[in-house]
Design a protein around this motif. Structure first.
Motif: not given
Length: 205
Positions: A48, A120, A145-146, A149, A154, A156
């Motif tokens: 992240w 991301p 990554r978001r 997540d 995928d 969010v």
């Protein structure tokens, strides 16, 4: 497979018939040159924004007859879609130099510090190594990554509290960040200087 050492080898042929013709061929085995290889040769890691990713890879000399000295590593920028990059100075290798004996191996620690405002997506790059007599490369893929997540999805739509705690060491407070809909005093805990970048990461595509 380690090559046999250079030298003279004798072949014994035993016949089982009363007559016949035997042809004996000899093949020379010259010493193999020094050869380097990363193990694995391709690597995918993920993390992240605002965190660090650390992994160990192996570097081996597999020619088996000659060591490699004066080893140096070269790291390039990690390239993402749309021209975004994670700069090479965000990657640190340890040890950064050295040597490997013939048939030997070493462990190399790779650490990547992801910027807080990292976009991301998937980034690709190379880690190259070269010594006096051999060279090799490692193909690296980094998945940024978001937030939220944590399972590789995928979506969010919902901010995952565990991901925020991991990235920023956040704890619950009486404050509220209404823009994101959860009970954290983000500005107080990560600092106003990082708040704009935090908003960009949380609300970006």
């Amino acid at each position: 497979v380690v090559a046999p050492p250079a030298g003279v080898y004798r072949l014994r042929v035993v016949g089982h018939g009363t007559s016949g013709t035997y042809t004996v061929m000899t093949v020379g085995l010259p010493p193999l040159p020094a050869m380097l290889a990363f193990v694995p040769q391709t690597l995918t890691v993920g993390g992240w924004p605002g965190t660090s990713v650390a992994v160990d890879v192996g570097l081996m000399e597999w020619g088996g007859t000659e060591g490699v000295g004066k080893i140096q590593f070269t790291v390039g920028d990690l390239q993402g879609e749309g021209g975004v990059i994670i700069a090479a100075d965000r990657l640190e290798l340890s040890p950064s130099a050295g040597s490997i004996a013939a048939g030997g191996s070493e462990s190399v620690a790779v650490e990547i510090s992801l910027p807080l405002d990292a976009v991301p997506g998937v980034y690709h790059g190379l880690i190259e190594v070269a010594g006096t007599t051999a060279a090799a490369e490692l193909r690296l893929s980094l998945v940024v990554r978001r937030f939220g997540d944590v399972d590789g999805n995928d979506s969010v739509d919902l901010v995952d509290v565990r991901a925020l705690q991991l990235c920023f060491g956040l704890s619950r407070s009486d404050g509220d960040c209404a823009a994101f809909g959860f009970g954290f005093d983000v500005t107080g805990l990560i600092g106003l200087d990082n708040y704009a970048a935090f908003q960009q990461v949380m609300t970006g595509p």
